[in-house]
Design an enzyme around this catalytic site. Structure first.
Site, PDB file in Angstrom:
ATOM      1  N   ARG A  64     -20.697  46.937 -33.299  1.00  0.00           N
ATOM      2  CA  ARG A  64     -20.585  45.951 -34.395  1.00  0.00           C
ATOM      3  C   ARG A  64     -19.956  44.645 -33.935  1.00  0.00           C
ATOM      4  O   ARG A  64     -20.341  43.566 -34.366  1.00  0.00           O
ATOM      5  CB  ARG A  64     -19.733  46.533 -35.528  1.00  0.00           C
ATOM      6  CG  ARG A  64     -20.425  47.592 -36.324  1.00  0.00           C
ATOM      7  CD  ARG A  64     -19.484  48.226 -37.293  1.00  0.00           C
ATOM      8  NE  ARG A  64     -18.361  48.869 -36.614  1.00  0.00           N
ATOM      9  CZ  ARG A  64     -17.591  49.790 -37.147  1.00  0.00           C
ATOM     10  NH1 ARG A  64     -17.791  50.182 -38.391  1.00  0.00           N
ATOM     11  NH2 ARG A  64     -16.604  50.344 -36.473  1.00  0.00           N
ATOM     12  N   LYS A 175     -20.469  64.733 -26.753  1.00  0.00           N
ATOM     13  CA  LYS A 175     -19.895  65.787 -27.582  1.00  0.00           C
ATOM     14  C   LYS A 175     -18.960  65.154 -28.621  1.00  0.00           C
ATOM     15  O   LYS A 175     -18.464  64.057 -28.362  1.00  0.00           O
ATOM     16  CB  LYS A 175     -19.175  66.815 -26.719  1.00  0.00           C
ATOM     17  CG  LYS A 175     -17.845  66.334 -26.148  1.00  0.00           C
ATOM     18  CD  LYS A 175     -16.864  67.445 -25.933  1.00  0.00           C
ATOM     19  CE  LYS A 175     -15.469  66.896 -25.946  1.00  0.00           C
ATOM     20  NZ  LYS A 175     -14.374  67.670 -26.150  1.00  0.00           N
ATOM     21  N   ASP A 204     -21.807  67.235 -21.341  1.00  0.00           N
ATOM     22  CA  ASP A 204     -20.505  67.903 -21.297  1.00  0.00           C
ATOM     23  C   ASP A 204     -19.946  67.527 -19.931  1.00  0.00           C
ATOM     24  O   ASP A 204     -20.381  68.069 -18.914  1.00  0.00           O
ATOM     25  CB  ASP A 204     -20.675  69.424 -21.432  1.00  0.00           C
ATOM     26  CG  ASP A 204     -19.337  70.141 -21.432  1.00  0.00           C
ATOM     27  OD1 ASP A 204     -18.368  69.587 -20.869  1.00  0.00           O
ATOM     28  OD2 ASP A 204     -19.252  71.241 -21.987  1.00  0.00           O
ATOM     29  N   HIS A 205     -18.999  66.565 -19.923  1.00  0.00           N
ATOM     30  CA  HIS A 205     -18.624  65.978 -18.630  1.00  0.00           C
ATOM     31  C   HIS A 205     -18.035  67.011 -17.666  1.00  0.00           C
ATOM     32  O   HIS A 205     -18.030  66.813 -16.462  1.00  0.00           O
ATOM     33  CB  HIS A 205     -17.682  64.774 -18.814  1.00  0.00           C
ATOM     34  CG  HIS A 205     -16.338  65.156 -19.331  1.00  0.00           C
ATOM     35  ND1 HIS A 205     -16.041  65.205 -20.658  1.00  0.00           N
ATOM     36  CD2 HIS A 205     -15.213  65.505 -18.684  1.00  0.00           C
ATOM     37  CE1 HIS A 205     -14.792  65.570 -20.811  1.00  0.00           C
ATOM     38  NE2 HIS A 205     -14.257  65.756 -19.629  1.00  0.00           N
ATOM     39  N   LYS A 209     -18.459  67.760 -12.910  1.00  0.00           N
ATOM     40  CA  LYS A 209     -17.391  67.771 -11.901  1.00  0.00           C
ATOM     41  C   LYS A 209     -17.862  68.509 -10.650  1.00  0.00           C
ATOM     42  O   LYS A 209     -18.577  69.509 -10.741  1.00  0.00           O
ATOM     43  CB  LYS A 209     -16.145  68.455 -12.471  1.00  0.00           C
ATOM     44  CG  LYS A 209     -15.465  67.626 -13.553  1.00  0.00           C
ATOM     45  CD  LYS A 209     -14.276  68.347 -14.113  1.00  0.00           C
ATOM     46  CE  LYS A 209     -13.662  67.587 -15.273  1.00  0.00           C
ATOM     47  NZ  LYS A 209     -12.943  66.390 -14.871  1.00  0.00           N
ATOM     48  N   GLU A 243      -3.416  71.012 -20.295  1.00  0.00           N
ATOM     49  CA  GLU A 243      -3.080  69.580 -20.289  1.00  0.00           C
ATOM     50  C   GLU A 243      -1.599  69.411 -20.609  1.00  0.00           C
ATOM     51  O   GLU A 243      -1.087  70.136 -21.473  1.00  0.00           O
ATOM     52  CB  GLU A 243      -3.830  68.838 -21.395  1.00  0.00           C
ATOM     53  CG  GLU A 243      -5.317  68.799 -21.280  1.00  0.00           C
ATOM     54  CD  GLU A 243      -5.902  68.042 -22.475  1.00  0.00           C
ATOM     55  OE1 GLU A 243      -6.160  66.851 -22.344  1.00  0.00           O
ATOM     56  OE2 GLU A 243      -6.078  68.665 -23.531  1.00  0.00           O
ATOM     57  N   ASP A 262     -12.518  71.667 -29.748  1.00  0.00           N
ATOM     58  CA  ASP A 262     -12.407  70.582 -28.775  1.00  0.00           C
ATOM     59  C   ASP A 262     -12.657  71.064 -27.338  1.00  0.00           C
ATOM     60  O   ASP A 262     -13.218  70.332 -26.531  1.00  0.00           O
ATOM     61  CB  ASP A 262     -10.995  69.971 -28.876  1.00  0.00           C
ATOM     62  CG  ASP A 262     -10.892  68.633 -28.182  1.00  0.00           C
ATOM     63  OD1 ASP A 262     -11.824  67.826 -28.337  1.00  0.00           O
ATOM     64  OD2 ASP A 262      -9.889  68.397 -27.478  1.00  0.00           O
ATOM     65  N   HIS A 267     -16.640  73.058 -23.303  1.00  0.00           N
ATOM     66  CA  HIS A 267     -16.285  73.121 -21.873  1.00  0.00           C
ATOM     67  C   HIS A 267     -16.059  74.561 -21.401  1.00  0.00           C
ATOM     68  O   HIS A 267     -16.575  74.979 -20.369  1.00  0.00           O
ATOM     69  CB  HIS A 267     -14.997  72.360 -21.584  1.00  0.00           C
ATOM     70  CG  HIS A 267     -15.009  70.938 -22.038  1.00  0.00           C
ATOM     71  ND1 HIS A 267     -16.114  70.134 -21.934  1.00  0.00           N
ATOM     72  CD2 HIS A 267     -14.045  70.175 -22.597  1.00  0.00           C
ATOM     73  CE1 HIS A 267     -15.821  68.937 -22.407  1.00  0.00           C
ATOM     74  NE2 HIS A 267     -14.579  68.946 -22.817  1.00  0.00           N
TER      75      HIS A 267
HETATM   76  N1  LIG Z   1     -13.232  58.288 -24.953  1.00  0.00           N
HETATM   77  C1  LIG Z   1     -13.461  59.359 -24.231  1.00  0.00           C
HETATM   78  O1  LIG Z   1     -12.879  59.547 -23.139  1.00  0.00           O
HETATM   79  C2  LIG Z   1     -14.468  60.394 -24.699  1.00  0.00           C
HETATM   80  C3  LIG Z   1     -14.590  61.583 -23.969  1.00  0.00           C
HETATM   81  C4  LIG Z   1     -15.546  62.517 -24.371  1.00  0.00           C
HETATM   82  C5  LIG Z   1     -16.348  62.271 -25.466  1.00  0.00           C
HETATM   83  N2  LIG Z   1     -16.216  61.115 -26.170  1.00  0.00           N
HETATM   84  C6  LIG Z   1     -17.124  60.878 -27.301  1.00  0.00           C
HETATM   85  O2  LIG Z   1     -17.797  59.651 -27.086  1.00  0.00           O
HETATM   86  C7  LIG Z   1     -18.031  58.981 -28.320  1.00  0.00           C
HETATM   87  C8  LIG Z   1     -17.425  57.581 -28.253  1.00  0.00           C
HETATM   88  O3  LIG Z   1     -16.048  57.701 -28.015  1.00  0.00           O
HETATM   89  P1  LIG Z   1     -15.096  56.425 -27.875  1.00  0.00           P
HETATM   90  O4  LIG Z   1     -13.780  56.978 -27.464  1.00  0.00           O
HETATM   91  O5  LIG Z   1     -15.712  55.375 -27.055  1.00  0.00           O
HETATM   92  O6  LIG Z   1     -15.007  55.924 -29.401  1.00  0.00           O
HETATM   93  P2  LIG Z   1     -14.463  54.514 -29.905  1.00  0.00           P
HETATM   94  O7  LIG Z   1     -13.534  53.903 -28.934  1.00  0.00           O
HETATM   95  O8  LIG Z   1     -13.997  54.748 -31.296  1.00  0.00           O
HETATM   96  O9  LIG Z   1     -15.780  53.606 -29.936  1.00  0.00           O
HETATM   97  C9  LIG Z   1     -16.768  53.769 -30.909  1.00  0.00           C
HETATM   98  C10 LIG Z   1     -17.788  52.659 -30.773  1.00  0.00           C
HETATM   99  O10 LIG Z   1     -18.741  52.847 -31.813  1.00  0.00           O
HETATM  100  C11 LIG Z   1     -18.981  51.591 -32.420  1.00  0.00           C
HETATM  101  N3  LIG Z   1     -19.360  51.763 -33.823  1.00  0.00           N
HETATM  102  C12 LIG Z   1     -18.723  52.467 -34.789  1.00  0.00           C
HETATM  103  N4  LIG Z   1     -19.406  52.369 -35.944  1.00  0.00           N
HETATM  104  C13 LIG Z   1     -20.483  51.585 -35.712  1.00  0.00           C
HETATM  105  C14 LIG Z   1     -21.562  51.130 -36.498  1.00  0.00           C
HETATM  106  N5  LIG Z   1     -21.681  51.454 -37.787  1.00  0.00           N
HETATM  107  N6  LIG Z   1     -22.477  50.345 -35.930  1.00  0.00           N
HETATM  108  C15 LIG Z   1     -22.380  49.980 -34.623  1.00  0.00           C
HETATM  109  N7  LIG Z   1     -21.390  50.395 -33.812  1.00  0.00           N
HETATM  110  C16 LIG Z   1     -20.455  51.181 -34.353  1.00  0.00           C
HETATM  111  C17 LIG Z   1     -17.680  50.851 -32.306  1.00  0.00           C
HETATM  112  O11 LIG Z   1     -17.996  49.481 -32.403  1.00  0.00           O
HETATM  113  P3  LIG Z   1     -16.930  48.338 -32.821  1.00  0.00           P
HETATM  114  O12 LIG Z   1     -15.725  48.598 -31.990  1.00  0.00           O
HETATM  115  O13 LIG Z   1     -17.624  47.110 -32.437  1.00  0.00           O
HETATM  116  O14 LIG Z   1     -16.686  48.519 -34.286  1.00  0.00           O
HETATM  117  C18 LIG Z   1     -17.237  51.258 -30.908  1.00  0.00           C
HETATM  118  O15 LIG Z   1     -17.866  50.447 -29.970  1.00  0.00           O
HETATM  119  C19 LIG Z   1     -17.415  59.870 -29.395  1.00  0.00           C
HETATM  120  O16 LIG Z   1     -18.419  60.687 -29.934  1.00  0.00           O
HETATM  121  C20 LIG Z   1     -16.425  60.728 -28.636  1.00  0.00           C
HETATM  122  O17 LIG Z   1     -16.245  61.985 -29.249  1.00  0.00           O
HETATM  123  C21 LIG Z   1     -15.294  60.181 -25.806  1.00  0.00           C
END
Ligand SMILES: NC(=O)c1ccc[n+]([C@@H]2O[C@H](COP(=O)([O-])OP(=O)(O)OC[C@H]3O[C@@H](n4cnc5c(N)ncnc54)[C@H](OP(=O)(O)O)[C@@H]3O)[C@@H](O)[C@H]2O)c1
Length: 531
Positions: A64, A175, A204-205, A209, A243, A262, A267
């Site tokens: 967004r 995931k 599933d990262h 590994k 962890e 989780d 995993h």
């Molecule tokens: N972070 C990790 O290490 C990690 C590890 C494993 C899995 N995951 C999974 O990966 C996914 C993303 O995680 P994240 O940590 O990156 O989440 P995040 O930091 O909350 O980022 C979410 C992204 O989605 C965008 N978004 C939300 N609503 C939207 C909409 N209506 N239209 C367009 N864009 C929208 C946000 O955009 P804006 O910021 O521009 O609003 C942001 O760029 C999740 O499903 C999470 O479970 C993450």
């Protein structure tokens, strides 16, 4: 195609072309988020500098937030330098890579949110020679997966394809794949309305590994392990994903999730399936995915009346991590003061099949434990006759590793130090026969002296190659939800304040989890490894 605009990667010269990636455009949905900065862009850049991306490609970030291409490129440059310090960052290669990087703002829940993208991808096909091959990486909150797929289909960016169709369209799903069995089936129904299963890459990262991939190599490229890998020789298996971190800023997410959803459903069960599966007939992606799905189906169900006998839940109270005092889970930001969410789970798993009949698999995972560490330990049966009993070389009162008849243990170390170790008995030098238990260690870092690619590098590269071996297939995901669902039903009752409340907190931060988990494993005469 306008040849002059094509940015070629000179690093490709002389590299093997056996596993060559087709030209492509990757669209990262949620590109302003944490995962893109920490993992996805560093992985793409690493693949680029390792010469593993094709000569022509493009990457488009979308979310967004309204920013221009250059601002996106700059924030990604900072992110790579911050989150991937082990990468050899060079301005020259970065500038070439960055010229293939774009950003387009959009709200994915709005009608027509991808119409502009469809036009832009056509432009990139000409400008960057992407060949019209597209991969859409869903890195957004999971609630957006269904609307995104619907909108992509409406904009004619995805449709059901045959495996050999060109250009190809693939979708990577992060995931969690659903919140429970019903929502997971609902998500898959939705995905399958517009995509064939071979186009869906559930990431599933853990499976990316090095040590996890090495489980297959260790088992099936060596002749010595597989004959022992069964109920005749293995006593039990212990898998730990521990962890020291608490929930950090993810309180609201974790309150809804808990350790079972989780870590265990995804995993942990993926690791279990890799250890327990039969040898696949070939290296074709579907061959190993068939075997993983098959062995998960052989897990003995945990019926509601078995929950307390086969599973233990825990929640951390305040305690000490690395000498610093840390709060309990219920005191964490945006966590209910009477929360019944589990931050620890331990399970006893049993397979109803020939290979593993009678061999318990003990799995445990938790937050705020004494160490951050993941490993798989295969405990072999002791020698049938204790010829050397009493000759351990320990002085009276001195505590040894396990007992005198300590069995051989093969440990696959997943993190922090990737490697393998084998515990075996040896004679202590001297005129008398004294037995000591030693570890023979292999460490990836020192053995190969090269940087291990991140799990995301491996997995993104595999997806670009169309190799889904390391991605979760719909039947495995469904089977693992089916297996875990009775436990979820039982534990969720307490979270909804409908059933008896667990006596939480039941372990101190910095400890190895609740005492009940020790009792769980002691029920078959075993004890958790001291790590
Ligand atoms: N972070 C990790 O290490 C990690 C590890 C494993 C899995 N995951 C999974 O990966 C996914 C993303 O995680 P994240 O940590 O990156 O989440 P995040 O930091 O909350 O980022 C979410 C992204 O989605 C965008 N978004 C939300 N609503 C939207 C909409 N209506 N239209 C367009 N864009 C929208 C946000 O955009 P804006 O910021 O521009 O609003 C942001 O760029 C999740 O499903 C999470 O479970 C993450």
């Amino acid at each position: 195609m306008t040849q002059s605009a094509v940015v070629e990667n000179p690093l490709l010269e002389g590299l093997p072309k056996d596993r060559a990636v087709d030209p492509f455009a990757m669209v990262i949905l949620g590109a302003h988020g944490d995962l893109t900065k920490r993992k996805l862009l560093p992985a793409l850049y690493a693949l680029y500098i390792d010469g593993l991306l094709p000569r022509t490609f493009a990457v488009v970030g979308m979310s967004r937030t309204v920013i221009q291409d250059d601002a996106f490129r700059n924030s990604m440059k900072e992110a790579i330098q911050k989150y991937a310090p082990d990468l050899k960052f060079e301005e020259e290669s970065w500038n070439r890579f960055a010229s293939c990087l774009y950003y387009r703002p959009s709200n994915f829940t709005e009608e027509g949110s991808f119409d502009e993208l469809a036009k832009f991808l056509e432009e990139l096909k000409d400008k960057h020679g992407t060949g019209g091959n597209h991969v859409f990486y869903m890195s957004t909150p999971p609630s957006l997966y269904e609307p995104i797929v619907t909108q992509l289909a409406k904009s004619k960016l995805v449709s059901k394809k045959n495996v050999t169709d060109k250009p190809w369209q693939r979708v990577i799903v992060e995931k969690p794949f659903g919140h429970d069995l019903a929502s997971s089936l609902g998500l898959d129904d939705h995905l399958h309305k517009v995509l064939s299963e071979h186009q869906v890459y559930r990431i599933d990262h853990y499976l990316g590994k090095e040590t996890v991939q090495n489980i297959m190599v260790l088992r099936f490229a060596n002749g010595i392990f597989e004959p022992l890998w069964n109920q005749k020789h293995v006593d039990h298996v212990q898998i730990t994903i521990a962890e020291t971190l608490g929930v950090e800023e993810r309180g609201p997410y974790y309150e809804e999730s808990g350790c079972l959803r989780d870590m265990i459903q995804n995993h942990m069960l993926q690791l279990v399936s890799l250890v327990a599966m039969e040898p696949p007939a070939s290296l074709e992606p579907e061959a190993s995915r068939d075997e993983k799905a098959k062995v998960l189906k052989a897990l003995r169900p945990i019926f509601p009346e078995d929950v307390d006998r086969c599973a233990v839940r825990g929640q951390y109270g305040e305690g000490y991590i690395n000498g610093a005092k840390v709060p309990g889970y219920r005191q964490e930001d945006r966590v209910a003061p009477d929360s019944a969410t589990e931050t620890y789970a331990a399970l006893k798993l049993t397979f109803d099949n020939w290979r593993w009949a009678g061999v318990p698999f003990y799995v445990r995972s938790g937050k705020r434990l004494a160490k951050s560490l993941s490993e798989i330990a295969i405990h072999f049966k002791s020698a049938p006759h204790s010829l050397f009993a009493g000759l351990t070389g320990l002085k009276a009162g001195q505590k040894g590793d396990d007992d005198q008849l300590s069995p051989n243990v093969l440990v696959l170390k997943i993190q922090p130090d990737e490697g393998i170790s084998l515990k075996f008995a040896t004679k202590q030098p001297g005129a008398t026969t004294q037995i000591r238990w030693l570890n023979m260690d292999f460490n990836y870092g020192t053995a190969f002296g090269v940087r291990s690619p991140s799990a995301y590098e491996r997995l993104i590269h595999d997806c670009l190659l169309g190799d889904a071996s390391l991605f979760a297939r719909t039947d495995s995901v469904e089977t693992s939800w089916r297996f875990i669902q009775p436990l979820l039903d039982n534990w969720d009752l307490a979270k909804q304040k409908k059933g008896p409340q667990p006596r939480f907190p039941n372990y101190a931060a910095g400890s190895w989890g609740p005492a009940e988990a020790d009792e769980l494993i002691a029920s078959t005469g075993h004890s958790w490894r001291r790590l």
